[in-house]
Design an enzyme around this catalytic site. Structure first.
Site, PDB file in Angstrom:
ATOM      1  N   HIS A 249      39.208  41.229  34.575  1.00  0.00           N
ATOM      2  CA  HIS A 249      40.453  41.216  35.353  1.00  0.00           C
ATOM      3  C   HIS A 249      40.550  40.075  36.360  1.00  0.00           C
ATOM      4  O   HIS A 249      41.602  39.839  36.942  1.00  0.00           O
ATOM      5  CB  HIS A 249      40.677  42.552  36.076  1.00  0.00           C
ATOM      6  CG  HIS A 249      39.845  42.705  37.304  1.00  0.00           C
ATOM      7  ND1 HIS A 249      38.599  43.229  37.273  1.00  0.00           N
ATOM      8  CD2 HIS A 249      40.079  42.364  38.599  1.00  0.00           C
ATOM      9  CE1 HIS A 249      38.088  43.220  38.483  1.00  0.00           C
ATOM     10  NE2 HIS A 249      38.961  42.689  39.315  1.00  0.00           N
TER      11      HIS A 249
HETATM   12  C1  UD1 Z   1      42.626  42.628  43.306  1.00  0.00           C
HETATM   13  C2  UD1 Z   1      41.679  41.764  44.124  1.00  0.00           C
HETATM   14  C3  UD1 Z   1      40.334  41.662  43.445  1.00  0.00           C
HETATM   15  C4  UD1 Z   1      39.805  43.035  43.037  1.00  0.00           C
HETATM   16  C5  UD1 Z   1      40.859  43.731  42.182  1.00  0.00           C
HETATM   17  C6  UD1 Z   1      40.448  45.086  41.673  1.00  0.00           C
HETATM   18  C7  UD1 Z   1      42.739  40.000  45.468  1.00  0.00           C
HETATM   19  C8  UD1 Z   1      42.915  38.524  45.601  1.00  0.00           C
HETATM   20  N1  UD1 Z   1      42.171  40.420  44.316  1.00  0.00           N
HETATM   21  O1  UD1 Z   1      43.017  41.933  42.109  1.00  0.00           O
HETATM   22  O2  UD1 Z   1      39.405  41.062  44.321  1.00  0.00           O
HETATM   23  O3  UD1 Z   1      38.610  42.883  42.284  1.00  0.00           O
HETATM   24  O4  UD1 Z   1      42.033  43.850  42.993  1.00  0.00           O
HETATM   25  O5  UD1 Z   1      41.444  45.571  40.796  1.00  0.00           O
HETATM   26  O6  UD1 Z   1      43.072  40.739  46.372  1.00  0.00           O
HETATM   27  N2  UD1 Z   1      49.089  46.150  39.356  1.00  0.00           N
HETATM   28  C9  UD1 Z   1      49.499  47.331  38.790  1.00  0.00           C
HETATM   29  N3  UD1 Z   1      49.169  48.498  39.399  1.00  0.00           N
HETATM   30  C10 UD1 Z   1      48.465  48.529  40.552  1.00  0.00           C
HETATM   31  C11 UD1 Z   1      48.062  47.316  41.111  1.00  0.00           C
HETATM   32  C12 UD1 Z   1      48.362  46.143  40.509  1.00  0.00           C
HETATM   33  O7  UD1 Z   1      50.160  47.361  37.770  1.00  0.00           O
HETATM   34  O8  UD1 Z   1      48.195  49.604  41.083  1.00  0.00           O
HETATM   35  C13 UD1 Z   1      49.429  44.877  38.749  1.00  0.00           C
HETATM   36  C14 UD1 Z   1      50.475  44.163  39.577  1.00  0.00           C
HETATM   37  O9  UD1 Z   1      51.671  44.199  38.924  1.00  0.00           O
HETATM   38  C15 UD1 Z   1      49.959  42.731  39.746  1.00  0.00           C
HETATM   39  C16 UD1 Z   1      48.594  42.728  39.086  1.00  0.00           C
HETATM   40  O10 UD1 Z   1      48.287  44.069  38.672  1.00  0.00           O
HETATM   41  O11 UD1 Z   1      50.770  41.770  39.140  1.00  0.00           O
HETATM   42  C17 UD1 Z   1      47.575  42.186  40.022  1.00  0.00           C
HETATM   43  O12 UD1 Z   1      47.548  42.900  41.244  1.00  0.00           O
HETATM   44  P1  UD1 Z   1      46.823  42.330  42.561  1.00  0.00           P
HETATM   45  O13 UD1 Z   1      47.232  43.125  43.704  1.00  0.00           O
HETATM   46  O14 UD1 Z   1      46.896  40.853  42.634  1.00  0.00           O
HETATM   47  O15 UD1 Z   1      45.342  42.744  42.365  1.00  0.00           O
HETATM   48  P2  UD1 Z   1      44.249  42.548  41.249  1.00  0.00           P
HETATM   49  O16 UD1 Z   1      44.522  41.554  40.210  1.00  0.00           O
HETATM   50  O17 UD1 Z   1      43.911  43.928  40.792  1.00  0.00           O
END
Ligand code: UD1
Length: 362
Positions: free
Chosen positions: A204
């Site tokens: 991820h």
């Molecule tokens: C974040 C953290 C990472 C951690 C990870 C665990 C940062 C820079 N990165 O990345 O260090 O290892 O979390 O998962 O803070 N999304 C969903 N549902 C959710 C949350 C997110 O669908 O509950 C989707 C969102 O649409 C988004 C994508 O996942 O576009 C990324 O979400 P983001 O908040 O950037 O976090 P992670 O990629 O999970």
């Protein structure tokens, strides 16, 4: 009574603070603030249910967005709560945008800041999490280091020794507790898989998902490995989105499943032959459970497990991943050796953290 505010926002922070937060409730006036960077049931609420955590006192409803959008929303909304609540101490964990934004907000309000999981370094400032870690570490008043390498990194960066405390990795006690709690899980039956007959895969991190060339190489390697051994792949929403938008497909034989609850995930990890992952937390969890972890990255912040022979770096290009996995599978002895190698892990990091807080904030 000393008032402590804990601020968290994503799956790993909830897990890593899950044992500490109930202890804080017992010893302090404790306020929980959820930024809601993660907000879906699978990445958030399921952990509150399974680990029996109480509801947060405040939700910041930050959600997804660019790094600047997430950080600025956390800062603006958290500042109001901190001004109103006037905590004596703020605690954050790890390296996410929520961690970084909350850390800066507390430091600028001159509230003593405690950073749990301080000090891991990949020595590469192009990694978002590395930037977050460095910023929070250098704003913190008490730095709780998860291992000796992290402790030394902080000393080398000029942080005063008296501010650094080696307490161990908080995910260790969490994983061991979850193994017990989830031992009767039906997930293996549901997926029709047996102990040591499959490999668990997670991907991820932005370093892989946001670079199409690397993402394609990693997925092609996983597809090739699936021709030799069964693969179970809980899919993070970020990875699912990038695969779809770039028309990258996984072999049909790979069991692609939703992000799992913690008890199910630990059950899958514990029973796997080995795990391939780019996650930080899984590297420690697998050492705690004696499952070899093959890291889908060229570097790691948890180098001590590699040096000890428990985990292995396999890189993020197709040929390196496939050849290292084939080598490992070529002789039963290789995996047995990684499993049986002894490595001492601190298992009471939360109790140690509580004692430090009690001593420092009377
Ligand atoms: C974040 C953290 C990472 C951690 C990870 C665990 C940062 C820079 N990165 O990345 O260090 O290892 O979390 O998962 O803070 N999304 C969903 N549902 C959710 C949350 C997110 O669908 O509950 C989707 C969102 O649409 C988004 C994508 O996942 O576009 C990324 O979400 P983001 O908040 O950037 O976090 P992670 O990629 O999970």
């Amino acid at each position: 009574m000393i008032k402590i505010a804990t601020v968290f926002g994503t799956r790993p922070e909830i897990l890593k603070l899950s044992s500490l937060m109930p202890l804080l409730d017992k010893s302090f006036d404790h306020v929980m603030v959820h930024t809601n960077q993660h907000y879906s049931y699978n990445l958030d609420k399921v952990f509150f249910d399974q680990l029996k955590l109480r509801k947060p006192n405040f939700n910041l409803n930050v959600g997804s967005g660019t790094h600047a959008e997430q950080a600025s929303k956390v800062m603006e909304r958290l500042e109001k709560i901190l001004l109103e609540q006037e905590p004596d101490v703020v605690i954050v964990n790890g390296d996410t945008n929520s961690t970084m934004a909350a850390g800066i907000t507390a430091a600028k309000l001159k509230i003593p800041l405690v950073h749990s999981e301080a000090g891991p370094r990949a020595f590469n400032k192009r990694i978002a999490e590395e930037i977050n870690r460095i910023i929070v570490d250098h704003c913190s008043d008490i730095l709780l280091a998860p291992h000796t390498v992290a402790y030394d990194n902080l000393l080398n960066e000029g942080i005063p020794k008296e501010n650094i405390c080696l307490v161990g990795d908080p995910i260790v006690s969490c994983a061991l507790r979850a193994r017990k709690m989830g031992q009767n899980s039906s997930i293996m039956k549901q997926l029709d898989i047996k102990r040591h007959e499959y490999v668990l895969v997670t991907v991820h991190h932005a370093e892989i998902t946001n670079d199409i060339k690397i993402l394609k190489e990693v997925i092609e390697a996983i597809n090739d490995i699936s021709k030799i051994i069964k693969i179970v792949f809980p899919m993070h929403p970020r990875t699912g989105k990038f695969l779809k938008s770039n028309n990258i497909t996984l072999n049909k034989s790979i069991k692609v499943i939703e992000p799992q609850g913690y008890l199910e995930f630990i059950n899958l990890l514990d029973n796997s032959l080995f795990v391939m992952s780019d996650s930080g937390g899984i590297q420690s969890e697998s050492v705690a459970l004696n499952v070899p972890c093959l890291i889908l990255r060229p570097l790691t912040e948890w180098i001590l497990y590699i040096k000890a022979g428990k985990n292995m770096l396999i890189g993020d290009n197709h040929d390196s991943i496939v050849s290292k996995v084939k080598d490992l599978l070529s002789d039963d002895y290789n995996i047995k050796k990684m499993r049986s190698t002894k490595f001492h892990m601190i298992k009471d990091s939360d109790e140690r953290a509580i004692n430090i807080l009690k001593n420092r904030f009377k």
